[in-house]
Design a protein around this motif. Structure first.
Motif, PDB file in Angstrom:
ATOM      1  N   LYS A  48       0.835  -1.208   0.000  1.00  0.00           N
ATOM      2  CA  LYS A  48       0.000   0.000   0.000  1.00  0.00           C
ATOM      3  C   LYS A  48       0.870   1.258   0.000  1.00  0.00           C
ATOM      4  CE  LYS A  48      -3.938  -1.995   2.509  1.00  0.00           C
ATOM      5  NZ  LYS A  48      -4.709  -1.923   3.761  1.00  0.00           N
ATOM      6  N   ILE A  49       1.940   1.240   0.796  1.00  0.00           N
ATOM      7  CA  ILE A  49       2.849   2.387   0.863  1.00  0.00           C
ATOM      8  C   ILE A  49       3.552   2.581  -0.475  1.00  0.00           C
ATOM      9  CG2 ILE A  49       4.999   3.229   1.918  1.00  0.00           C
ATOM     10  CD1 ILE A  49       3.981   1.870   4.559  1.00  0.00           C
ATOM     11  N   ALA A  50       4.043   1.490  -1.054  1.00  0.00           N
ATOM     12  CA  ALA A  50       4.725   1.571  -2.352  1.00  0.00           C
ATOM     13  C   ALA A  50       3.782   2.130  -3.417  1.00  0.00           C
ATOM     14  CB  ALA A  50       5.242   0.193  -2.757  1.00  0.00           C
ATOM     15  N   THR A  51       2.554   1.654  -3.449  1.00  0.00           N
ATOM     16  CA  THR A  51       1.572   2.141  -4.419  1.00  0.00           C
ATOM     17  C   THR A  51       1.302   3.623  -4.213  1.00  0.00           C
ATOM     18  OG1 THR A  51       0.552  -0.044  -4.561  1.00  0.00           O
ATOM     19  CG2 THR A  51      -0.786   1.827  -5.281  1.00  0.00           C
ATOM     20  N   LEU A  53       3.265   5.795  -3.056  1.00  0.00           N
ATOM     21  CA  LEU A  53       4.456   6.551  -3.452  1.00  0.00           C
ATOM     22  C   LEU A  53       4.784   6.384  -4.932  1.00  0.00           C
ATOM     23  CD1 LEU A  53       6.676   5.752  -0.338  1.00  0.00           C
ATOM     24  CD2 LEU A  53       5.615   7.962  -0.896  1.00  0.00           C
ATOM     25  N   GLY A  54       3.992   5.584  -5.642  1.00  0.00           N
ATOM     26  CA  GLY A  54       4.228   5.364  -7.062  1.00  0.00           C
ATOM     27  C   GLY A  54       5.463   4.519  -7.324  1.00  0.00           C
ATOM     28  N   LEU A  55       5.713   3.540  -6.439  1.00  0.00           N
ATOM     29  CA  LEU A  55       6.912   2.718  -6.524  1.00  0.00           C
ATOM     30  C   LEU A  55       6.551   1.239  -6.587  1.00  0.00           C
ATOM     31  CD1 LEU A  55       8.853   4.453  -3.613  1.00  0.00           C
ATOM     32  CD2 LEU A  55       9.270   4.789  -6.051  1.00  0.00           C
ATOM     33  N   ASN A  56       7.514   0.446  -6.993  1.00  0.00           N
ATOM     34  CA  ASN A  56       7.390  -1.000  -6.904  1.00  0.00           C
ATOM     35  C   ASN A  56       7.831  -1.392  -5.508  1.00  0.00           C
ATOM     36  OD1 ASN A  56       8.281  -3.849  -7.033  1.00  0.00           O
ATOM     37  ND2 ASN A  56       7.722  -3.638  -9.186  1.00  0.00           N
ATOM     38  N   VAL A  57       7.159  -2.318  -4.884  1.00  0.00           N
ATOM     39  CA  VAL A  57       7.469  -2.725  -3.516  1.00  0.00           C
ATOM     40  C   VAL A  57       8.916  -3.219  -3.387  1.00  0.00           C
ATOM     41  CG1 VAL A  57       6.672  -5.119  -3.652  1.00  0.00           C
ATOM     42  CG2 VAL A  57       6.472  -3.859  -1.495  1.00  0.00           C
ATOM     43  N   SER A  58       9.520  -3.634  -4.476  1.00  0.00           N
ATOM     44  CA  SER A  58      10.894  -4.145  -4.433  1.00  0.00           C
ATOM     45  C   SER A  58      11.914  -3.095  -3.979  1.00  0.00           C
ATOM     46  CB  SER A  58      11.305  -4.722  -5.787  1.00  0.00           C
ATOM     47  OG  SER A  58      11.384  -3.697  -6.753  1.00  0.00           O
ATOM     48  N   VAL A  59      11.562  -1.800  -4.074  1.00  0.00           N
ATOM     49  CA  VAL A  59      12.517  -0.774  -3.635  1.00  0.00           C
ATOM     50  C   VAL A  59      12.778  -0.843  -2.138  1.00  0.00           C
ATOM     51  CG1 VAL A  59      11.920   0.825  -5.506  1.00  0.00           C
ATOM     52  CG2 VAL A  59      10.844   1.096  -3.279  1.00  0.00           C
TER      53      VAL A  59
END
Length: 167
Positions: A48-51, A53-59
């Motif tokens: 949810k946080i990655a989404t 922030l517009g990021l892939n969770v892999s970061v």
């Protein structure tokens, strides 16, 4: 470590903890605990946080980068994905650029962010009073600073409203 990454990406995007909480649907207190390292997010929360922030969770995953070979391996993988360009600068350093407008824009913003962060860190460390220094760290982590807000309290006598400047 995950909390530090969450905070870094949140600040890079220019979001306060409150904004990230609203975008992710996670309580702001929980976001704060993640960033402070008090709690670690579960996979669904991290997604949810990655989404938000517009990021892939892999970061948020940890890479074991311990040697020059580890760095080189990562750079080769990046080059395969987004096409790196290398050039020698007049002072005999190597310049690394991307032939990808999205990456160029991202690194430009990252550079600006790092410069602002370095300046703010120096400002905070220059505060001599330890209590005020810690308070400033906390306030900036929440996306605010000392002196930019006023605390309003309702008085018990005659419903008097009192304001307190935080500076």
């Amino acid at each position: 470590m995950v909390g530090k990454k969450i905070r870094t990406f949140r600040e890079f995007r220019g979001y306060s903890q409150i904004q990230l909480a609203e975008l992710s649907g996670i309580n702001v207190g929980t976001i704060r605990k993640y960033e402070l390292g008090i709690r670690n997010p579960k996979t669904d929360q991290l997604e949810k946080i990655a989404t938000a922030l517009g990021l892939n969770v892999s970061v948020f995953l940890n890479f074991n980068i311990e040697t020059d070979g580890d760095v080189l391996s990562l750079l080769f993988s990046i080059d395969d994905s987004v096409n790196l360009s290398l050039a020698e600068t007049p002072d005999q350093k190597i310049s690394l650029t991307f032939d990808n407008p999205t990456m160029q824009d991202f690194f430009k913003k990252w550079c600006q962010f790092k410069n602002v962060y370095k300046k703010e860190k120096a400002e905070i460390l220059a505060i001599e009073d330890e209590t005020k220094r810690q308070e400033e760290w906390k306030l900036r982590a929440m996306g605010t600073t000392i002196g930019c807000h006023t605390v309003v309290k309702k008085g018990t006598e005659d419903n008097i409203i009192k304001t307190y400047d935080l500076t």
